[in-house]
Structures are given as C-alpha cells and as structure tokens.
Motif scaffolding. Structure first.
Motif, PDB file in Angstrom:
ATOM      1  N   LEU A  16       8.417  24.696 -29.557  1.00  0.00           N
ATOM      2  CA  LEU A  16       7.429  25.743 -29.357  1.00  0.00           C
ATOM      3  C   LEU A  16       7.703  26.864 -30.347  1.00  0.00           C
ATOM      4  O   LEU A  16       8.856  27.143 -30.671  1.00  0.00           O
ATOM      5  N   ALA A  17       6.655  27.528 -30.796  1.00  0.00           N
ATOM      6  CA  ALA A  17       6.808  28.640 -31.737  1.00  0.00           C
ATOM      7  C   ALA A  17       6.229  29.904 -31.120  1.00  0.00           C
ATOM      8  O   ALA A  17       5.009  30.079 -31.051  1.00  0.00           O
ATOM      9  N   GLY A  18       7.102  30.763 -30.643  1.00  0.00           N
ATOM     10  CA  GLY A  18       6.651  32.031 -30.091  1.00  0.00           C
ATOM     11  C   GLY A  18       6.254  32.983 -31.195  1.00  0.00           C
ATOM     12  O   GLY A  18       6.902  33.055 -32.242  1.00  0.00           O
ATOM     13  N   PHE A  19       5.179  33.725 -30.978  1.00  0.00           N
ATOM     14  CA  PHE A  19       4.664  34.668 -31.970  1.00  0.00           C
ATOM     15  C   PHE A  19       4.316  35.966 -31.272  1.00  0.00           C
ATOM     16  O   PHE A  19       3.630  35.961 -30.246  1.00  0.00           O
ATOM     17  N   ASP A  20       4.803  37.078 -31.830  1.00  0.00           N
ATOM     18  CA  ASP A  20       4.494  38.375 -31.239  1.00  0.00           C
ATOM     19  C   ASP A  20       4.493  39.450 -32.309  1.00  0.00           C
ATOM     20  O   ASP A  20       5.261  39.390 -33.285  1.00  0.00           O
ATOM     21  N   LEU A  21       3.623  40.435 -32.124  1.00  0.00           N
ATOM     22  CA  LEU A  21       3.539  41.597 -32.994  1.00  0.00           C
ATOM     23  C   LEU A  21       3.752  42.868 -32.184  1.00  0.00           C
ATOM     24  O   LEU A  21       3.351  42.937 -31.030  1.00  0.00           O
ATOM     25  N   GLU A  22       4.362  43.859 -32.813  1.00  0.00           N
ATOM     26  CA  GLU A  22       4.330  45.229 -32.309  1.00  0.00           C
ATOM     27  C   GLU A  22       3.587  46.045 -33.360  1.00  0.00           C
ATOM     28  O   GLU A  22       3.779  45.834 -34.567  1.00  0.00           O
ATOM     29  N   THR A  23       2.735  46.949 -32.926  1.00  0.00           N
ATOM     30  CA  THR A  23       1.748  47.541 -33.831  1.00  0.00           C
ATOM     31  C   THR A  23       1.632  49.054 -33.666  1.00  0.00           C
ATOM     32  O   THR A  23       2.298  49.651 -32.831  1.00  0.00           O
ATOM     33  N   THR A  24       0.737  49.637 -34.460  1.00  0.00           N
ATOM     34  CA  THR A  24       0.532  51.088 -34.392  1.00  0.00           C
ATOM     35  C   THR A  24      -0.383  51.498 -33.251  1.00  0.00           C
ATOM     36  O   THR A  24      -0.544  52.685 -32.986  1.00  0.00           O
ATOM     37  N   GLY A  25      -1.032  50.547 -32.601  1.00  0.00           N
ATOM     38  CA  GLY A  25      -1.966  50.870 -31.533  1.00  0.00           C
ATOM     39  C   GLY A  25      -2.524  49.612 -30.920  1.00  0.00           C
ATOM     40  O   GLY A  25      -2.002  48.512 -31.133  1.00  0.00           O
ATOM     41  N   VAL A  26      -3.609  49.745 -30.170  1.00  0.00           N
ATOM     42  CA  VAL A  26      -4.125  48.623 -29.393  1.00  0.00           C
ATOM     43  C   VAL A  26      -5.425  48.035 -29.949  1.00  0.00           C
ATOM     44  O   VAL A  26      -5.998  47.131 -29.347  1.00  0.00           O
ATOM     45  N   SER A  27      -5.885  48.511 -31.088  1.00  0.00           N
ATOM     46  CA  SER A  27      -7.116  47.982 -31.684  1.00  0.00           C
ATOM     47  C   SER A  27      -6.783  47.024 -32.827  1.00  0.00           C
ATOM     48  O   SER A  27      -6.273  47.453 -33.868  1.00  0.00           O
ATOM     49  N   PRO A  28      -7.063  45.739 -32.664  1.00  0.00           N
ATOM     50  CA  PRO A  28      -6.792  44.810 -33.769  1.00  0.00           C
ATOM     51  C   PRO A  28      -7.671  45.050 -34.982  1.00  0.00           C
ATOM     52  O   PRO A  28      -7.350  44.609 -36.082  1.00  0.00           O
ATOM     53  N   GLU A  29      -8.769  45.767 -34.800  1.00  0.00           N
ATOM     54  CA  GLU A  29      -9.654  46.043 -35.927  1.00  0.00           C
ATOM     55  C   GLU A  29      -9.144  47.216 -36.777  1.00  0.00           C
ATOM     56  O   GLU A  29      -9.319  47.222 -37.994  1.00  0.00           O
ATOM     57  N   ARG A  30      -8.483  48.180 -36.150  1.00  0.00           N
ATOM     58  CA  ARG A  30      -8.090  49.402 -36.863  1.00  0.00           C
ATOM     59  C   ARG A  30      -6.584  49.561 -37.067  1.00  0.00           C
ATOM     60  O   ARG A  30      -6.161  50.168 -38.040  1.00  0.00           O
ATOM     61  N   ASP A  31      -5.801  49.040 -36.138  1.00  0.00           N
ATOM     62  CA  ASP A  31      -4.368  49.313 -36.184  1.00  0.00           C
ATOM     63  C   ASP A  31      -3.624  48.347 -37.090  1.00  0.00           C
ATOM     64  O   ASP A  31      -4.203  47.404 -37.631  1.00  0.00           O
ATOM     65  N   ARG A  32      -2.323  48.593 -37.251  1.00  0.00           N
ATOM     66  CA  ARG A  32      -1.529  47.876 -38.245  1.00  0.00           C
ATOM     67  C   ARG A  32      -0.274  47.270 -37.624  1.00  0.00           C
ATOM     68  O   ARG A  32       0.233  47.747 -36.612  1.00  0.00           O
ATOM     69  N   ILE A  33       0.253  46.254 -38.288  1.00  0.00           N
ATOM     70  CA  ILE A  33       1.476  45.589 -37.852  1.00  0.00           C
ATOM     71  C   ILE A  33       2.688  46.437 -38.220  1.00  0.00           C
ATOM     72  O   ILE A  33       2.794  46.936 -39.341  1.00  0.00           O
ATOM     73  N   VAL A  34       3.608  46.580 -37.263  1.00  0.00           N
ATOM     74  CA  VAL A  34       4.872  47.272 -37.514  1.00  0.00           C
ATOM     75  C   VAL A  34       6.026  46.271 -37.532  1.00  0.00           C
ATOM     76  O   VAL A  34       6.811  46.235 -38.478  1.00  0.00           O
ATOM     77  N   THR A  35       6.154  45.479 -36.471  1.00  0.00           N
ATOM     78  CA  THR A  35       7.168  44.423 -36.449  1.00  0.00           C
ATOM     79  C   THR A  35       6.521  43.116 -36.037  1.00  0.00           C
ATOM     80  O   THR A  35       5.461  43.090 -35.409  1.00  0.00           O
TER      81      THR A  35
END
Length: 250
Positions: A16-35
C-alpha cells in the motif's frame, strides 16, 4: 489431471502507498503544499518513505502552521522550491501507480486535487494525465462512511484512528497521517468483506459511486438544515479528484 486454482491474496495484504499533504489552507484551488509524504508499507516488505518540505512561495497562515507545525520562516529557510517538490511527488506517485500499488489517501479528493492544481501551477504534467486510467485509490474517509453511515460525530483521521483502534503518533504530520490512513484502510478491509474481497479495480469504481452518494446525502442535509442551506451548493461528488477548470490553477 486436476487443475488447482489459487486466488490472489486480498489487496489489503499487498503493498500500500500512503499519501498525505499538509498545506497552507483548506482550499485545493487556492492553497499550496507545505509538506508531503509517500510511504509504501505492507506486502511483507520493509517500509519505504519519501518526505518533502516545500517553500510554498506564499505566507503560511498562523492557523495552518498551528496544525502542522511549519511556519513561513521555516519553510523559507529549509523548504525546497515548490515546483521541484511537486514534480518529485508526481514522479513518486506515478511509479507507485504503474507498479500496480493502490494510493491510500484520507479524503483523497482534497489531496489529489491539491496536487493536480499545484502541478498545473508549476508547469508539471499532472498525475491524472500521466497515469490516466491506471490510478487506483483507496480512501478511508469514503470507506468508513460506507460501512458505518450513521455513526455520530466527526470523521477526521484522528477520529477514525480512535474508532478503529489504530495508533496515530504525530497527527497532522504528513508521514504519520499517511501511515495511519493505510492502517485504517487495512482495518476496514479486513473486517468488511464487501471492501476486502473486492479487486482494486472494483473497489475504485465502487468508491466513485459511494462518494457521489455520500456527497448527495450531505448536500440534502444542508438543504434541510436552517442556516446551512447555502453550503449545499459547495458540496462536490467528484472522486478521487475534482477536474480542473479551463485556465488551470492560479
């Protein structure tokens, strides 16, 4: 001479390949990837994790930093250029998908849509365009709502880990969340035959329908709840990602 047919082991006993992002906010249209983290576990092989810290190119709001612990100052000092990070995440997931390994992501629509928009923002070929119909996703959020639709309370990853008795060390760090999502998916699949006995192809298709039904139910709830009627308009049933609009991410 009798022929013996051996069935393939269930998908959740494989890699299995787990995938997760931590970001600048909750909008996938406007916010950005941090980790970000892509971690392969299971299948009788050692765990293998890739982690990234990006400089998103924008300030990280205090609220987001309080969740994942990455401040604007740290991201600028230690993070790598966002475009490079996004390209490497897409490359890592492409290798996973083309190896026939499912991508396990909690609330996959958020993470995969975020990655898609970041790829378009930085001129990287999006994952969906690279792997096309080969993408197979397992979403504990969708699975949990399928097997236990009437359970009261929140359904965050932390809540699911508590409910399914899965350890979660370091919640809201991408690597911990990615591993926990795999464990929750394993727990659900091992106890619910509808999910565990399905092939990955079947399960992916089933989740498309389940996610749409769940979204329709949520929108109906909002329409019937005083003060929440307008929220029904924002509910999307797309899964595992929301198609990009013409013009790409800003």
């Amino acid at each position: 001479m009798n022929e013996q047919h051996t069935s393939a082991p269930p998908w959740y006993l494989g890699r299995l390949a787990g995938f997760d992002l931590e970001t600048t906010g909750v909008s996938p249209e406007r916010d950005r990837i941090v980790t970000a983290c892509v971690v392969q576990i299971g299948g009788g092989q050692p765990a293998a994790a890739a982690n990234w810290l990006a400089d998103p190119g924008v300030d990280i709001p205090d609220g987001a930093a309080a969740v994942h612990g990455i401040t604007t100052e740290r991201a600028r000092a230690e993070g790598r250029p966002a475009g490079e990070v996004v390209e490497e995440i897409v490359t890592a997931l492409t290798a996973v998908v083309l190896s026939g390994i499912p991508v396990v992501a909690m609330n996959a629509t958020y993470d995969l849509t975020m990655l898609d928009r970041e790829a378009r923002r930085h001129g990287v070929q999006p994952l969906a365009d690279t792997v096309a119909a080969d993408l197979r996703v397992v979403d504990p959020f969708v699975l949990d709502k399928r097997v236990d639709p009437y359970r009261r309370g929140k359904r965050t990853l932390t809540d699911l880990c508590r409910h399914y008795q899965v350890p979660l060390d370091g919640a809201h760090s991408a690597d911990a969340d990615a591993v926990a999502a795999c464990r929750v998916a394993w727990r659900i699949a091992s106890t619910h035959g509808e999910i565990g006995k399905a092939s990955l192809d079947e399960l992916h298709s089933l989740q498309v329908g389940w996610a749409r039904e769940q979204a329709e139910s949520l929108a109906d709830y909002f329409r019937r709840t005083p003060g929440k009627e307008d929220r029904a308009k924002t509910v999307r049933g797309d899964w595992p990602l929301i198609p990009a609009q013409r013009g790409g991410a800003a």
